[in-house]
Write an enzyme that holds these catalytic residues in place. Structure first.
Site, PDB file in Angstrom:
ATOM      1  N   LYS A 101     -32.703  84.435  55.440  1.00  0.00           N
ATOM      2  CA  LYS A 101     -32.221  83.528  54.399  1.00  0.00           C
ATOM      3  C   LYS A 101     -30.770  83.198  54.705  1.00  0.00           C
ATOM      4  CE  LYS A 101     -32.091  82.966  49.356  1.00  0.00           C
ATOM      5  NZ  LYS A 101     -32.507  83.572  48.051  1.00  0.00           N
ATOM      6  N   ARG A 110     -31.721  75.796  46.182  1.00  0.00           N
ATOM      7  CA  ARG A 110     -30.440  75.249  45.737  1.00  0.00           C
ATOM      8  C   ARG A 110     -29.254  75.804  46.507  1.00  0.00           C
ATOM      9  NH1 ARG A 110     -31.256  76.602  39.453  1.00  0.00           N
ATOM     10  NH2 ARG A 110     -32.212  78.417  40.451  1.00  0.00           N
ATOM     11  N   SER A 111     -29.439  76.991  47.109  1.00  0.00           N
ATOM     12  CA  SER A 111     -28.289  77.637  47.756  1.00  0.00           C
ATOM     13  C   SER A 111     -28.531  78.065  49.196  1.00  0.00           C
ATOM     14  CB  SER A 111     -27.873  78.877  46.953  1.00  0.00           C
ATOM     15  OG  SER A 111     -28.948  79.808  46.887  1.00  0.00           O
ATOM     16  N   VAL A 167     -34.605  79.127  54.260  1.00  0.00           N
ATOM     17  CA  VAL A 167     -35.281  80.372  54.638  1.00  0.00           C
ATOM     18  C   VAL A 167     -36.190  80.120  55.836  1.00  0.00           C
ATOM     19  CG1 VAL A 167     -36.742  82.271  53.852  1.00  0.00           C
ATOM     20  CG2 VAL A 167     -35.222  81.121  52.229  1.00  0.00           C
ATOM     21  N   ASP A 191     -33.766  83.830  35.486  1.00  0.00           N
ATOM     22  CA  ASP A 191     -34.242  82.739  36.329  1.00  0.00           C
ATOM     23  C   ASP A 191     -35.592  83.091  36.964  1.00  0.00           C
ATOM     24  OD1 ASP A 191     -33.964  80.150  37.376  1.00  0.00           O
ATOM     25  OD2 ASP A 191     -33.168  80.904  39.264  1.00  0.00           O
ATOM     26  N   ILE A 193     -39.395  77.881  56.431  1.00  0.00           N
ATOM     27  CA  ILE A 193     -40.276  78.151  55.291  1.00  0.00           C
ATOM     28  C   ILE A 193     -39.964  77.224  54.133  1.00  0.00           C
ATOM     29  CG2 ILE A 193     -40.999  79.854  53.574  1.00  0.00           C
ATOM     30  CD1 ILE A 193     -40.350  82.023  55.590  1.00  0.00           C
ATOM     31  N   GLY A 194     -38.680  77.105  53.808  1.00  0.00           N
ATOM     32  CA  GLY A 194     -38.322  76.248  52.688  1.00  0.00           C
ATOM     33  C   GLY A 194     -36.833  76.273  52.415  1.00  0.00           C
TER      34      GLY A 194
END
Length: 209
Positions: free
Chosen positions: A51, A36-37, A40, A132, A32-33
């Protein structure tokens, strides 16, 4: 189907600064994408997302799992089904992020903003401090409902103004009939970068009734 741990172990990544390459993965995982950490995946033939956190981000995995437990039962956030040292198994949320809505010209409405406000207020009532909040972690579902993801910073103590500033931009500019509803990715990324660097600021506004 393989267990969650087996799916996680099937993933081999190459991490080079901000460039993430997937070298291997189970065929049941649909990328999916990446953030930064973590990366997924949607688990095919299910309504769940996996994730998987980078090796130096396992503390974030633990923090996010604890926050999802606090948010349990809140309909505006994914349900957490399983958590490990470096992964979370949560609901897969179908739809477009608000960032994607702006790049594709999908109109955002006042109800989009008010529903997000309500979701965040429920999180605050649960003792959290939503931080955030940006266009890529708010999803507009096909039913026109709001879902929020990426909650790892919901226990920060600082006063985060991102969502407040996004609302100001919406009511001051976006909601006006003459204002464009579609923007190039490069423009949105540039604005986000300049905002993060405190090069541009959002002036105070008074919302009209």
């Amino acid at each position: 189907m393989n267990s969650t741990v087996e799916l996680v172990n099937s993933i081999k990544l190459k991490i080079d600064k901000n460039d993430i390459s997937i070298l291997e993965k189970d065929s049941a995982l649909e990328f999916i994408g990446a953030g930064r950490s973590a990366v997924v995946f949607k688990i095919q033939s299910t309504d769940k997302a996996l994730k998987v956190f980078f090796p130096d981000c396992t503390s974030i995995a633990k923090e996010e799992a604890e926050i999802y437990e606090i948010l349990k039962g809140n309909p505006y956030f994914p349900t957490l089904y399983e958590a490990g040292d470096n992964y979370l198994l949560i609901d897969y949320i179908e739809g477009y992020t608000l960032f994607e809505c702006l790049t594709q010209g999908i109109p955002l409405t006042k109800s989009t903003i008010s529903e997000t406000d309500h979701a965040l207020s429920l999180a605050r009532k649960a003792g959290l401090n939503p931080s955030d909040i940006h266009l890529r972690n708010i999803i507009l579902t096909p039913e026109g409902k709001i879902k929020l993801i990426d909650v790892a910073r919901f226990r920060q103590t600082k006063d985060c103004r991102q969502w407040t500033d996004l609302k100001k931009v919406f009511f001051t500019f976006y909601s006006k009939s003459y204002f464009p509803k579609k923007f190039p990715v490069s423009v949105l990324n540039t604005v986000a970068y300049l905002y993060k660097k405190n090069i541009i600021h959002v002036a105070s506004y008074k919302k009209s009734s």
